[in-house]
Design an enzyme around this catalytic site. Structure first.
Site, PDB file in Angstrom:
ATOM      1  N   GLU A   1      61.594 -27.924  22.270  1.00 42.92           N
ATOM      2  CA  GLU A   1      61.995 -29.093  21.485  1.00 42.92           C
ATOM      3  C   GLU A   1      60.984 -29.399  20.382  1.00 42.92           C
ATOM      4  O   GLU A   1      61.353 -29.655  19.225  1.00 42.92           O
ATOM      5  CB  GLU A   1      62.143 -30.307  22.420  1.00 42.92           C
ATOM      6  CG  GLU A   1      62.316 -31.637  21.713  1.00 42.92           C
ATOM      7  CD  GLU A   1      63.607 -31.752  20.944  1.00 42.92           C
ATOM      8  OE1 GLU A   1      63.752 -32.732  20.189  1.00 42.92           O
ATOM      9  OE2 GLU A   1      64.491 -30.877  21.088  1.00 42.92           O
TER      10      GLU A   1
ATOM     11  N   HIS B   1      61.154 -26.860  17.575  1.00 44.58           N
ATOM     12  CA  HIS B   1      62.326 -27.094  16.718  1.00 44.58           C
ATOM     13  C   HIS B   1      62.067 -28.249  15.753  1.00 44.58           C
ATOM     14  O   HIS B   1      62.439 -28.187  14.580  1.00 44.58           O
ATOM     15  CB  HIS B   1      63.543 -27.391  17.586  1.00 44.58           C
ATOM     16  CG  HIS B   1      64.777 -27.693  16.800  1.00 44.58           C
ATOM     17  ND1 HIS B   1      65.300 -26.828  15.858  1.00 44.58           N
ATOM     18  CD2 HIS B   1      65.615 -28.779  16.806  1.00 44.58           C
ATOM     19  CE1 HIS B   1      66.381 -27.346  15.320  1.00 44.58           C
ATOM     20  NE2 HIS B   1      66.590 -28.523  15.877  1.00 44.58           N
TER      21      HIS B   1
ATOM     22  N   HIS C   1      76.096 -32.049  14.949  1.00 49.73           N
ATOM     23  CA  HIS C   1      74.717 -31.714  14.583  1.00 49.73           C
ATOM     24  C   HIS C   1      74.619 -30.326  13.968  1.00 49.73           C
ATOM     25  O   HIS C   1      74.031 -30.134  12.899  1.00 49.73           O
ATOM     26  CB  HIS C   1      73.842 -31.829  15.831  1.00 49.73           C
ATOM     27  CG  HIS C   1      72.373 -31.802  15.566  1.00 49.73           C
ATOM     28  ND1 HIS C   1      71.618 -30.661  15.710  1.00 49.73           N
ATOM     29  CD2 HIS C   1      71.521 -32.770  15.165  1.00 49.73           C
ATOM     30  CE1 HIS C   1      70.362 -30.935  15.425  1.00 49.73           C
ATOM     31  NE2 HIS C   1      70.274 -32.200  15.084  1.00 49.73           N
TER      32      HIS C   1
ATOM     33  N   HIS D   1      88.335 -23.487  22.227  1.00 50.43           N
ATOM     34  CA  HIS D   1      87.458 -22.781  21.303  1.00 50.43           C
ATOM     35  C   HIS D   1      87.852 -21.315  21.182  1.00 50.43           C
ATOM     36  O   HIS D   1      87.875 -20.757  20.080  1.00 50.43           O
ATOM     37  CB  HIS D   1      86.007 -22.896  21.767  1.00 50.43           C
ATOM     38  CG  HIS D   1      85.044 -22.088  20.941  1.00 50.43           C
ATOM     39  ND1 HIS D   1      84.864 -22.288  19.588  1.00 50.43           N
ATOM     40  CD2 HIS D   1      84.211 -21.052  21.276  1.00 50.43           C
ATOM     41  CE1 HIS D   1      83.973 -21.437  19.116  1.00 50.43           C
ATOM     42  NE2 HIS D   1      83.580 -20.674  20.122  1.00 50.43           N
TER      43      HIS D   1
ATOM     44  N   HIS E   1      75.353 -15.241  18.908  1.00 49.66           N
ATOM     45  CA  HIS E   1      76.648 -15.867  18.666  1.00 49.66           C
ATOM     46  C   HIS E   1      76.527 -16.946  17.585  1.00 49.66           C
ATOM     47  O   HIS E   1      77.361 -17.027  16.667  1.00 49.66           O
ATOM     48  CB  HIS E   1      77.142 -16.470  19.979  1.00 49.66           C
ATOM     49  CG  HIS E   1      78.566 -16.897  19.979  1.00 49.66           C
ATOM     50  ND1 HIS E   1      79.618 -16.038  19.770  1.00 49.66           N
ATOM     51  CD2 HIS E   1      79.141 -18.136  20.160  1.00 49.66           C
ATOM     52  CE1 HIS E   1      80.763 -16.695  19.824  1.00 49.66           C
ATOM     53  NE2 HIS E   1      80.499 -17.966  20.053  1.00 49.66           N
TER      54      HIS E   1
END
Length: 317
Positions: free
Chosen positions: A58, A61, A123, A213, A275
């Protein structure tokens, strides 16, 4: 000066990819609360005392996003002053920074106050728009010395319809994929392409999110396949369009392949990040098509050009 701007633009574009992949890494490893309910500090500390894996992911990032955000701001101002005469430059400079800033605000709000999975799914999509804007800015910077000329591309109405429709639909697919991650529904269906070997339809929310999806991604592949066939038939003389759609088809195929592997490997982290990488690259290519469509000649000229006229030599370079 121009050479320095090119290098900085490339580094910023790569940095934006790291922001996108880093965000996916945070979600897939469940590290969103690695720093607790504190932002921008970690557990209220400038230098965390109790360090674990989630905190490192975290915090890394956040640091990468902050550094890249500063790079995007510098690139926006630099490109504004250097190639501001290109009509799209100022718009993209604003979009690239504003959307990256908005992405940071959503991330911060999620940490401090919490957000629903449906809001958090935005996001990644917001970051994707910022990445596309930075990517196009980079192309503009390289276009100044006329290594390629988007102004010379001629597109007829059907191709424009494919381009505008596919990029909008692709964004919807991106949202459904982000929702799968935030709803932790990646392994809700243990089989592929169907949810289960014993039944066709999902039976609970997480399965519906996952299969929704998959269905959306399948339609995206089919649509891009049709657009690629159309480009191969009618745009052989315009190599930017011809090869661009072939690249798009390869990217969406890799996207579907890695999506299946995510299930078969039980959410292997590297495959899951691949992906996210492929969809980011695909969206960048589609964004470039939008640029070409907005710069394309009039439809009647485009139709004639695709059938009879050779493409200018600048495109072939």
């Amino acid at each position: 000066m121009q050479r320095s701007l090119k290098w900085f633009a490339v580094l910023t574009t790569i940095g934006m990819l790291f922001v996108l992949i880093g965000g996916a890494l945070v979600t897939k490893t469940g590290s969103g609360m690695g720093c607790g309910r504190s932002w921008p500090l970690c557990h209220g500390e400038f230098i965390p005392s109790n360090i674990n894996t989630e905190l490192l992911i975290e915090l890394s990032h956040r640091i990468v996003s902050g550094v890249v955000g500063l790079m995007v701001l510098i690139l926006s101002i630099w490109s504004w002053r250097t190639i501001g005469h290109i009509r799209e430059t100022k718009f993209l400079a604003i979009v690239s920074f504003v959307f990256l800033f908005l992405q940071g605000l959503i991330g911060a709000a999620a940490v401090v106050w919490g957000q629903s999975d449906f809001v958090l799914a935005l996001h990644f999509g917001i970051s994707l728009i910022s990445f596309a804007a930075v990517f196009l800015l980079t192309l503009f910077i390289f276009e100044v010395d006329q290594k390629f000329d988007a102004q010379s591309v001629a597109l007829e109405r059907k191709m424009k319809w494919h381009i505008y429709g596919i990029i909008i639909y692709c964004y919807i697919v991106v949202y459904t994929g982000a929702l799968v991650r935030h709803k932790q529904a990646s392994l809700a269906c243990p089989s592929w392409p169907f949810c289960s070997n014993t039944r066709f339809f999902p039976t609970q929310l997480h399965e519906w999110v996952q299969m929704g999806h998959r269905f959306a991604a399948g339609l995206l592949f089919i649509w891009i396949l049709f657009a690629t066939i159309h480009a191969i038939k009618h745009y052989k003389q315009q190599r930017v369009i011809y090869w661009g759609w072939i690249i798009a088809l390869i990217l969406v195929s890799c996207q579907i392949f890695t999506g299946a592997l995510v299930v078969f490997t039980k959410l292997n982290l590297y495959i899951a990040l691949a992906h996210a990488f492929f969809i980011s690259c695909l969206f960048g290519v589609l964004s470039y098509f939008v640029l070409l469509a907005t710069r394309s000649k009039k439809e009647q000229t485009a139709t004639q050009s695709t059938k009879t006229s050779p493409v200018p030599s600048t495109i072939l370079k």
